[in-house]
Design a protein around this motif. Structure first.
Motif, PDB file in Angstrom:
ATOM      1  N   ILE A   1      -8.694  -1.965 -10.874  1.00 36.65           N
ATOM      2  CA  ILE A   1      -8.551  -3.264 -10.211  1.00 36.65           C
ATOM      3  C   ILE A   1      -8.154  -3.132  -8.751  1.00 36.65           C
ATOM      4  O   ILE A   1      -8.146  -4.113  -8.023  1.00 36.65           O
ATOM      5  N   THR A   2      -7.823  -1.941  -8.309  1.00 35.35           N
ATOM      6  CA  THR A   2      -7.425  -1.721  -6.920  1.00 35.35           C
ATOM      7  C   THR A   2      -8.454  -0.854  -6.199  1.00 35.35           C
ATOM      8  O   THR A   2      -8.103  -0.002  -5.394  1.00 35.35           O
ATOM      9  N   GLU A   3      -9.719  -1.099  -6.457  1.00 33.64           N
ATOM     10  CA  GLU A   3     -10.790  -0.291  -5.889  1.00 33.64           C
ATOM     11  C   GLU A   3     -10.695  -0.167  -4.368  1.00 33.64           C
ATOM     12  O   GLU A   3     -10.964   0.879  -3.807  1.00 33.64           O
ATOM     13  N   ASN A   4     -10.303  -1.229  -3.678  1.00 36.60           N
ATOM     14  CA  ASN A   4     -10.195  -1.218  -2.222  1.00 36.60           C
ATOM     15  C   ASN A   4      -8.752  -1.063  -1.750  1.00 36.60           C
ATOM     16  O   ASN A   4      -8.439  -1.397  -0.615  1.00 36.60           O
ATOM     17  N   SER A   5      -7.905  -0.581  -2.625  1.00 39.15           N
ATOM     18  CA  SER A   5      -6.492  -0.435  -2.302  1.00 39.15           C
ATOM     19  C   SER A   5      -5.993   0.937  -2.724  1.00 39.15           C
ATOM     20  O   SER A   5      -6.607   1.621  -3.523  1.00 39.15           O
TER      21      SER A   5
ATOM     22  N   TRP B   1      -1.268  -1.185  -1.917  1.00 35.19           N
ATOM     23  CA  TRP B   1      -1.470  -1.460  -0.499  1.00 35.19           C
ATOM     24  C   TRP B   1      -2.948  -1.340  -0.152  1.00 35.19           C
ATOM     25  O   TRP B   1      -3.722  -0.782  -0.911  1.00 35.19           O
ATOM     26  N   LYS B   2      -3.330  -1.886   1.003  1.00 31.51           N
ATOM     27  CA  LYS B   2      -4.709  -1.790   1.465  1.00 31.51           C
ATOM     28  C   LYS B   2      -5.032  -0.345   1.816  1.00 31.51           C
ATOM     29  O   LYS B   2      -4.214   0.352   2.415  1.00 31.51           O
ATOM     30  N   LYS B   3      -6.245   0.091   1.469  1.00 29.35           N
ATOM     31  CA  LYS B   3      -6.659   1.476   1.710  1.00 29.35           C
ATOM     32  C   LYS B   3      -6.587   1.875   3.183  1.00 29.35           C
ATOM     33  O   LYS B   3      -6.385   3.037   3.496  1.00 29.35           O
ATOM     34  N   GLU B   4      -6.741   0.899   4.069  1.00 34.13           N
ATOM     35  CA  GLU B   4      -6.727   1.212   5.503  1.00 34.13           C
ATOM     36  C   GLU B   4      -5.424   1.868   5.957  1.00 34.13           C
ATOM     37  O   GLU B   4      -5.392   2.516   6.996  1.00 34.13           O
ATOM     38  N   ILE B   5      -4.353   1.689   5.197  1.00 37.72           N
ATOM     39  CA  ILE B   5      -3.075   2.281   5.607  1.00 37.72           C
ATOM     40  C   ILE B   5      -2.686   3.483   4.748  1.00 37.72           C
ATOM     41  O   ILE B   5      -1.542   3.935   4.808  1.00 37.72           O
ATOM     42  N   ASN B   6      -3.629   4.012   3.974  1.00 35.70           N
ATOM     43  CA  ASN B   6      -3.326   5.171   3.114  1.00 35.70           C
ATOM     44  C   ASN B   6      -2.616   6.293   3.863  1.00 35.70           C
ATOM     45  O   ASN B   6      -1.680   6.904   3.338  1.00 35.70           O
ATOM     46  N   GLU B   7      -3.061   6.579   5.083  1.00 38.96           N
ATOM     47  CA  GLU B   7      -2.471   7.688   5.841  1.00 38.96           C
ATOM     48  C   GLU B   7      -1.036   7.407   6.265  1.00 38.96           C
ATOM     49  O   GLU B   7      -0.317   8.321   6.660  1.00 38.96           O
TER      50      GLU B   7
ATOM     51  N   MET C   1       0.889  -4.582   4.889  1.00 35.29           N
ATOM     52  CA  MET C   1       1.069  -5.420   3.709  1.00 35.29           C
ATOM     53  C   MET C   1       1.035  -4.542   2.468  1.00 35.29           C
ATOM     54  O   MET C   1       0.064  -3.837   2.229  1.00 35.29           O
ATOM     55  N   CYS C   2       2.106  -4.561   1.725  1.00 34.94           N
ATOM     56  CA  CYS C   2       2.185  -3.858   0.446  1.00 34.94           C
ATOM     57  C   CYS C   2       2.621  -4.871  -0.600  1.00 34.94           C
ATOM     58  O   CYS C   2       3.355  -5.807  -0.310  1.00 34.94           O
TER      59      CYS C   2
END
Length: 136
Positions: free
Chosen positions: A23-27, A57-63, A3-4
């Motif tokens: 505002i995107t602390e967890n993104s 985007w969600k931080k979980e997909i940063n990689e 999800m982006c």
């Protein structure tokens, strides 16, 4: 599926990118500003911008995300690694209300076309954003 969120902002200045970070602390995010190549004059009240785009985007997909450096300050693109064929997400804010809107619109379309040609064989391509235009 990842999800982006792609959005445009009609007045995002370089100095204001820190607001997106707050505002995107967890993104994760990537953004382009109208003044990325210039220094705005802060001695006068800040004028309304005329471009600027960002993708969050969600931080979980940063990689799985890489910035694509193509396009001017009205286009932000990322590579999203997923499966056999990655996604090229192109977020665009088309010009519509300026004295040179016709020229700027055609230039922005040409940039998008170049990106599609560049990535069409290697990526699934998604173009999103504000495609407003004016016949005036």
């Amino acid at each position: 599926m990842y999800m982006c969120y792609a959005f445009k902002n009609t007045g995002l200045f370089n100095a204001e990118k820190k607001i997106i970070a707050e505002i995107t602390e967890n993104s994760g995010y990537i953004a382009k500003s109208v003044d990325d190549n210039d220094d705005p004059d802060f001695n006068i009240s800040m004028k309304r911008g005329y471009g600027g785009v960002a993708i969050i985007w969600k931080k979980e997909i940063n990689e799985n995300i890489k910035e694509l450096i193509d396009g001017g300050n009205r286009i932000q693109a990322i590579h999203i690694q997923q499966g056999d064929k990655p996604i090229c997400l192109i977020n665009v804010y088309m010009p519509s209300d300026s004295k040179n809107a016709d020229i700027e619109y055609k230039d922005t379309l040409a940039q998008i076309d170049e990106m599609i040609e560049k990535y069409k064989d290697t990526h699934e391509i998604i173009v999103c954003g504000d495609m407003n235009g004016s016949l005036g």
